[in-house]
Design an enzyme around this catalytic site. Structure first.
Site, PDB file in Angstrom:
ATOM      1  N   ASP A   7      30.092  44.028  42.910  1.00  0.00           N
ATOM      2  CA  ASP A   7      31.158  43.783  43.512  1.00  0.00           C
ATOM      3  C   ASP A   7      32.375  44.749  42.633  1.00  0.00           C
ATOM      4  OD1 ASP A   7      31.129  41.959  41.827  1.00  0.00           O
ATOM      5  OD2 ASP A   7      32.275  40.496  42.705  1.00  0.00           O
ATOM      6  N   TYR A  13      39.180  37.038  48.323  1.00  0.00           N
ATOM      7  CA  TYR A  13      38.896  37.968  47.244  1.00  0.00           C
ATOM      8  C   TYR A  13      39.295  39.506  47.803  1.00  0.00           C
ATOM      9  CZ  TYR A  13      35.772  34.401  45.381  1.00  0.00           C
ATOM     10  OH  TYR A  13      35.271  33.119  44.647  1.00  0.00           O
ATOM     11  N   LYS A  45      36.025  37.333  52.135  1.00  0.00           N
ATOM     12  CA  LYS A  45      36.039  38.715  51.727  1.00  0.00           C
ATOM     13  C   LYS A  45      37.325  39.548  51.783  1.00  0.00           C
ATOM     14  CE  LYS A  45      32.973  39.914  49.802  1.00  0.00           C
ATOM     15  NZ  LYS A  45      32.759  39.874  48.288  1.00  0.00           N
ATOM     16  N   ARG A 101      30.575  32.705  55.180  1.00  0.00           N
ATOM     17  CA  ARG A 101      31.528  31.597  54.688  1.00  0.00           C
ATOM     18  C   ARG A 101      32.961  31.420  55.324  1.00  0.00           C
ATOM     19  NH1 ARG A 101      31.598  33.905  48.643  1.00  0.00           N
ATOM     20  NH2 ARG A 101      31.325  35.644  49.778  1.00  0.00           N
ATOM     21  N   GLU A 111      39.860  36.734  42.674  1.00  0.00           N
ATOM     22  CA  GLU A 111      39.111  37.337  41.133  1.00  0.00           C
ATOM     23  C   GLU A 111      39.835  37.468  40.178  1.00  0.00           C
ATOM     24  OE1 GLU A 111      39.315  38.936  43.934  1.00  0.00           O
ATOM     25  OE2 GLU A 111      39.635  41.331  43.631  1.00  0.00           O
ATOM     26  N   HIS A 166      38.415  42.595  45.194  1.00  0.00           N
ATOM     27  CA  HIS A 166      37.837  43.407  44.395  1.00  0.00           C
ATOM     28  C   HIS A 166      38.141  45.018  44.725  1.00  0.00           C
ATOM     29  CE1 HIS A 166      35.325  40.349  43.166  1.00  0.00           C
ATOM     30  NE2 HIS A 166      35.036  40.224  44.519  1.00  0.00           N
TER      31      HIS A 166
HETATM   32  N1  LIG Z   1      27.564  40.249  43.710  1.00  0.00           N
HETATM   33  C1  LIG Z   1      28.312  38.920  44.194  1.00  0.00           C
HETATM   34  O1  LIG Z   1      28.086  38.323  45.198  1.00  0.00           O
HETATM   35  C2  LIG Z   1      29.047  38.337  42.897  1.00  0.00           C
HETATM   36  C3  LIG Z   1      29.453  36.963  43.076  1.00  0.00           C
HETATM   37  C4  LIG Z   1      30.211  36.491  42.051  1.00  0.00           C
HETATM   38  C5  LIG Z   1      30.399  37.299  40.956  1.00  0.00           C
HETATM   39  N2  LIG Z   1      30.101  38.369  40.786  1.00  0.00           N
HETATM   40  C6  LIG Z   1      30.480  39.508  39.942  1.00  0.00           C
HETATM   41  O2  LIG Z   1      29.490  39.283  38.712  1.00  0.00           O
HETATM   42  C7  LIG Z   1      30.270  39.977  37.641  1.00  0.00           C
HETATM   43  C8  LIG Z   1      30.359  38.792  36.344  1.00  0.00           C
HETATM   44  O3  LIG Z   1      31.085  37.659  36.744  1.00  0.00           O
HETATM   45  P1  LIG Z   1      31.272  36.422  35.727  1.00  0.00           P
HETATM   46  O4  LIG Z   1      32.134  35.365  36.536  1.00  0.00           O
HETATM   47  O5  LIG Z   1      30.276  35.835  34.984  1.00  0.00           O
HETATM   48  O6  LIG Z   1      32.263  36.985  34.613  1.00  0.00           O
HETATM   49  P2  LIG Z   1      32.629  36.312  33.115  1.00  0.00           P
HETATM   50  O7  LIG Z   1      33.929  37.105  32.752  1.00  0.00           O
HETATM   51  O8  LIG Z   1      32.432  34.945  33.354  1.00  0.00           O
HETATM   52  O9  LIG Z   1      31.291  36.967  32.517  1.00  0.00           O
HETATM   53  C9  LIG Z   1      31.304  38.412  32.075  1.00  0.00           C
HETATM   54  C10 LIG Z   1      30.983  38.580  30.913  1.00  0.00           C
HETATM   55  O10 LIG Z   1      30.506  40.062  30.353  1.00  0.00           O
HETATM   56  C11 LIG Z   1      30.673  40.188  29.175  1.00  0.00           C
HETATM   57  N3  LIG Z   1      30.582  41.589  28.884  1.00  0.00           N
HETATM   58  C12 LIG Z   1      31.697  42.697  29.039  1.00  0.00           C
HETATM   59  N4  LIG Z   1      31.285  43.754  28.829  1.00  0.00           N
HETATM   60  C13 LIG Z   1      29.934  43.843  28.239  1.00  0.00           C
HETATM   61  C14 LIG Z   1      28.952  44.654  27.811  1.00  0.00           C
HETATM   62  N5  LIG Z   1      29.406  45.613  27.689  1.00  0.00           N
HETATM   63  N6  LIG Z   1      27.559  43.995  27.410  1.00  0.00           N
HETATM   64  C15 LIG Z   1      27.466  42.659  27.546  1.00  0.00           C
HETATM   65  N7  LIG Z   1      28.342  41.926  28.144  1.00  0.00           N
HETATM   66  C16 LIG Z   1      29.660  42.438  28.411  1.00  0.00           C
HETATM   67  C17 LIG Z   1      32.087  39.501  28.766  1.00  0.00           C
HETATM   68  O11 LIG Z   1      31.832  39.459  27.450  1.00  0.00           O
HETATM   69  C18 LIG Z   1      31.752  38.277  29.452  1.00  0.00           C
HETATM   70  O12 LIG Z   1      31.244  36.919  28.738  1.00  0.00           O
HETATM   71  C19 LIG Z   1      31.713  40.146  38.038  1.00  0.00           C
HETATM   72  O13 LIG Z   1      31.574  41.561  38.399  1.00  0.00           O
HETATM   73  C20 LIG Z   1      31.740  39.483  39.470  1.00  0.00           C
HETATM   74  O14 LIG Z   1      32.793  40.095  40.174  1.00  0.00           O
HETATM   75  C21 LIG Z   1      29.409  39.070  42.142  1.00  0.00           C
END
Ligand SMILES: NC(=O)c1ccc[n+]([C@@H]2O[C@H](COP(=O)([O-])OP(=O)(O)OC[C@H]3O[C@@H](n4cnc5c(N)ncnc54)[C@H](O)[C@@H]3O)[C@@H](O)[C@H]2O)c1
Length: 371
Positions: free
Chosen positions: A270, A94, A75, A15, A118, A96
Site C-alpha cells: 500500500d 486511509y 479506503k 469494511r 495512516e 496512502h
Molecule cells: N497491505 C495491507 O493491507 C496493509 C495493511 C496494514 C498495513 N500495511 C502496511 O504495512 C507496512 C508496515 O506497517 P506497520 O504498521 O508495521 O509500520 P511500523 O511503523 O509499525 O513498522 C515499520 C518497521 O519497519 C522498519 N524499517 C524501516 N526501514 C527498514 C529497513 N530498511 N529494513 C528493515 N526494517 C525497516 C521500522 O524500523 C519499523 O520498525 C506499511 O507500509 C503499512 O502501510 C499494509
C-alpha cells in the site's frame, strides 16, 4: 455536523467507515449521520441496525457526498468519488497518497480537507489509526503465506509448522513494527523458524524481550537481507518509513537466488511495495509468479476480514472522528497528532514526506490552517 458514510467501492472491500455502534456515539454527541444503503452489508450490519443507532439511510453515495460535512470512509477515494468531494468538506479515511499521484491530483483539485488515517500520530511516536489494520494484516500475512506455500497454489508444497521429524518453514520478516510483530507471533505460533530484520536497534531489543528467544532478530543490512531471503521459504515485507514510499529492499536479480516456490508477501504494497517485482493485487486474484517466486501483494488485506477489521478500525478512529465532528478544523489546530494526519487542505499538500514522494510543493498544516 452531518457525518456521511458511503459504501466502499474498491474491489473486494467490505469494511465500513462507521459501525452502528460508532453511529450511536456520534448521535449521542449531537451529530447527524447519513449512511448509504447497504454500506454495512459486508459486516452483516443491516440498514435497520444503522437506523436503530440513529442514522438516516439514503439511496446513493451521491446523496452522502452532497449532504455530508464530513465523509468517513475506509479506503482511499476512487476516481468517481474525488469528483464528488468539495472545499469545506472533511474527508477522514486511509489515503496512502505517496505512491498515488493521480489520487493526490484529484484531492488537490477538489479543495477537500483530507485527513489520512495512516499519518495520524500519538504521543508515543506511533501511528494509532494504522496500528489496528497492521495487526490484522500482519496476522493475515501468515495465513496468506500458508495458502501460497501449498503446491496447488504454486508454492513449495510445505506445511508452515512441518511435522515431527520434518523441519518447519523458514519465515523472514523484514520490518519489526506492528505488521512484523503480529506476523512473527502467528508464524511462531504455527511452529515456523522465524527471523525479524529491522533497522532500529531499540526495536530489535524490544522484540528480543517480547519473544524470549523464540524468534531470531537481525539488524537489516543489504547483506543480511540477501542472506536471509536466499534461505527463506516465506518473506514478509513489513517495512514503513511513515508517509514515504516503501524502500525497495529486494531486487528482481535477487529472486534468482531464492528457492523455487518460495513466497513473498508484500504487506507494504500500500506504500508502493518493498520488493522490486511487487505490484498491487486484489483479493479476487491475490497472487502471481515472477522467476519461480510466488508474490502475494494485496493492498487492502484487512478487507478480507471486514467484521474484525471494521470494529478494530472504529475502536481507533472514534475519538478522532468525534473531535473532528464536534470542532471541525479547530480539532486539527488543537491536536498536533490530528494535524499530522492532514495530507491535503484546499489544494495544498500538507504532509512533508507525502509532498516529497510526489515531488510537489509542501505547506505545513499550521500555515494552511492559520487563515
Ligand atoms: N497491505 C495491507 O493491507 C496493509 C495493511 C496494514 C498495513 N500495511 C502496511 O504495512 C507496512 C508496515 O506497517 P506497520 O504498521 O508495521 O509500520 P511500523 O511503523 O509499525 O513498522 C515499520 C518497521 O519497519 C522498519 N524499517 C524501516 N526501514 C527498514 C529497513 N530498511 N529494513 C528493515 N526494517 C525497516 C521500522 O524500523 C519499523 O520498525 C506499511 O507500509 C503499512 O502501510 C499494509
Amino acid at each position: 455536523m452531518r457525518v456521511g458514510v458511503p459504501k466502499e467501492i474498491k474491489v473486494h472491500e467490505y469494511r465500513v467507515g462507521l459501525t452502528p455502534e460508532a453511529v450511536r456515539e456520534y448521535r449521542s454527541a449531537g451529530h447527524a449521520v447519513i449512511v448509504e444503503t447497504g454500506a454495512g452489508a459486508g459486516i452483516s450490519a443491516s440498514d435497520a441496525a444503522y437506523e436503530a443507532a440513529g442514522a438516516r439511510i439514503v439511496a446513493s453515495a451521491a446523496e452522502v457526498f452532497a449532504e455530508a460535512d464530513m465523509i468517513v470512509k475506509v479506503k482511499e477515494p476512487q476516481p468517481g468519488e474525488w469528483a464528488q468531494l468539495r472545499e469545506g468538506q472533511i474527508l477522514f479515511t486511509y489515503l496512502h497518497l505517496a505512491p498515488d499521484p493521480a489520487q493526490a491530483a484529484g484531492l488537490v483539485a477538489s479543495g477537500v480537507t483530507a485527513i489520512a488515517y495512516e499519518t495520524v500520530t500519538d504521543r508515543f511516536g506511533g501511528l494509532p489509526l494504522l496500528a489496528p489494520m497492521s495487526e490484522v494484516a500482519g496476522r493475515l500475512a501468515i495465513e496468506a503465506a500458508a495458502v501460497s506455500l501449498k503446491r496447488p497454489a504454486g508454492g513449495r508444497g510445505m506445511l508452515i509448522g512441518g511435522v515431527p521429524g520434518v523441519p518447519p518453514a523458514r519465515i523472514v520478516v523484514i520490518g519489526g513494527g506492528v505488521v512484523g510483530t503480529h506476523a512473527a507471533r502467528m508464524a511462531a505460533g504455527l511452529g515456523a523458524d522465524v527471523v525479524i530484520l529491522d533497522r532500529s536497534l531499540p526495536r530489535l531489543r524490544q522484540l528480543d524481550e517480547l519473544f524470549g528467544g523464540r524468534v531470531r532478530t537481525r539488524f537489516s543490512t543489504l547483506d543480511a537481507i540477501e542472506t536471509e531471503i536466499f534461505a527463506a521459504d516465506v518473506v514478509i515485507g513489513a517495512v514503513l518509513i511513515p508517509g514515504a514510499a516503501a524502500p525497495r529492499l529486494v531486487s528482481r536479480a535477487q529472486l534468482s537466488g531464492m528457492k523455487r516456490g518460495a513466497v513473498l508477501v508484500d504487506v507494504a504494497i500500500d506504500q508502493g511495495g518493498c520488493f522490486e517485482t511487487s505490484h498491487a493485487t486484489t483479493h479476487a486474484d491475490p497472487t502471481y509468479e515472477v522467476d519461480g517466486v510466488i508474490h502475494y501483494c494485496v493492498a487492502n488485506m484487512p478487507g478480507a476480514v471486514p467484521l474484525t477489521s471494521s470494529y478494530a478500525l472504529n475502536n481507533a478512529t472514534l475519538p478522532f472522528g468525534l473531535a473532528l465532528a464536534s470542532n471541525g478544523l479547530d480539532a486539527i489546530r488543537r491536536d498536533p497528532h490530528l494535524a499530522a494526519g492532514l495530507n491535503v487542505h484546499r489544494g495544498n499538500i500538507t504532509n512533508a514526506p507525502v509532498a516529497a514522494s510526489l515531488q510537489k510543493p509542501y505547506r505545513s498544516a499550521e500555515e494552511v490552517l492559520a487563515g
